[in-house]
Design a protein around this motif. Structure first.
Motif, PDB file in Angstrom:
ATOM      1  N   ALA A 274       0.825  -1.210   0.000  1.00 43.66           N
ATOM      2  CA  ALA A 274       0.000   0.000   0.000  1.00 43.66           C
ATOM      3  C   ALA A 274       0.860   1.260   0.000  1.00 43.66           C
ATOM      4  O   ALA A 274       0.479   2.278  -0.578  1.00 43.66           O
TER       5      ALA A 274
ATOM      6  N   THR B  24       3.430   1.838  -1.613  1.00 40.98           N
ATOM      7  CA  THR B  24       3.981   2.148  -2.930  1.00 40.98           C
ATOM      8  C   THR B  24       2.990   2.886  -3.826  1.00 40.98           C
ATOM      9  O   THR B  24       3.371   3.370  -4.890  1.00 40.98           O
ATOM     10  N   ASN B  25       1.730   2.964  -3.417  1.00 36.17           N
ATOM     11  CA  ASN B  25       0.695   3.601  -4.236  1.00 36.17           C
ATOM     12  C   ASN B  25       0.308   4.937  -3.619  1.00 36.17           C
ATOM     13  O   ASN B  25      -0.295   4.984  -2.545  1.00 36.17           O
TER      14      ASN B  25
ATOM     15  N   VAL C 255      -3.253   5.515  -2.089  1.00 33.34           N
ATOM     16  CA  VAL C 255      -3.746   4.732  -0.956  1.00 33.34           C
ATOM     17  C   VAL C 255      -3.372   5.410   0.360  1.00 33.34           C
ATOM     18  O   VAL C 255      -2.198   5.671   0.624  1.00 33.34           O
TER      19      VAL C 255
END
Length: 254
Positions: free
Chosen positions: A8, A10-11, A14
């Motif tokens: 999560a 890395t996004n 999010v």
């Protein structure tokens, strides 16, 4: 599953949270609704990990730090008074809060160590705040430098910091370089196993007794407790024996 919060992180879309208590969830959801559907309507979504263990939920503290809840960290339980002994801080998220609170008791009653317990509702949001601060300071080298939120909150803490969660160590390590002082983490690195929850947490060394030993080890490295104390504690709690882990009342075992 120990890596989902790492993925999560890395996004950028999010907002990932690992709340420990029901009242934290209420504030996080309200904050998320404002961010997603308020005037700005940010193009994000929220990811919350909510556990299925039958634990009695505490009432919301009258002076709860709501800003800390939504920004990622607040002090949930101050250290008990233990005189002039060593001090430490335990950072925990999700189920890790249960182990941290028990470790706080063990440290105080068995070893005379005063440990503050901090609830980290979001390792990811703390990291993103720190990165944004660094970006601002890079672009404004002549201005007064900003300070990451995690460093602001822990500025008055003394002693080592031990972080624990139900996730692999790389998750709490997301904030490691912004934590003032000595920092170490515990986590569920490795493959999942089919066993009781208390045995698994002893196996991964994230249970209260392991947190206690980890804290004592950091204090010993700093010369604040005798070098023999961590080994004495490890033997006392049998942290290398999964069968010796207290069963507790976490439920969900098969």
């Amino acid at each position: 599953d120990g890596h989902s919060h790492l993925l999560a992180a890395t996004n950028p879309a999010v907002a990932a949270y690992d709340p420990a208590f029901a009242f934290e969830i209420a504030h996080i959801v309200e904050h998320g609704l404002h961010r997603m559907y308020g005037e700005k309507q940010e193009n994000i979504f929220y990811y919350l990990t909510v556990y299925n263990e039958p634990l009695v939920q505490p009432a919301e503290p009258a002076d709860v730090d709501v800003e800390g809840v939504v920004r990622g960290i607040y002090r949930y339980a101050e250290a008990p008074v233990t005189g002039e002994g060593p001090r430490a801080s335990i950072l925990a998220s999700g189920m890790g809060m249960q182990w941290a609170l028990k470790a706080q008791q063990l440290l105080a009653q068995d070893w005379g160590v005063a440990a503050d317990v901090w609830s980290v509702t979001s390792w990811t949001e703390l990291r993103r705040d720190a990165i944004q601060v660094e970006e601002h300071n890079l672009l404004h080298p002549g201005s007064e430098p900003r300070v990451p939120y995690i460093r602001q909150k822990l500025a008055g803490s003394t002693g080592p910091v031990v972080a624990v969660s139900d996730w692999m160590r790389a998750v709490p390590d997301l904030i490691s370089r912004w934590v003032p002082g000595d920092y170490t983490s515990l986590g569920t690195d490795g493959f999942g196993l089919s066993d009781t929850r208390h045995a698994l947490r002893r196996h991964f060394h994230v249970d209260a007794e392991s947190v206690t030993v980890a804290t004592l080890r950091q204090l010993a490295l700093r010369g604040e407790v005798p070098p023999s104390v961590p080994a004495e504690a490890a033997k006392k709690y049998a942290i290398d024996d999964v069968a010796a882990a207290p069963v507790g009342e976490t439920g969900g075992d098969t």
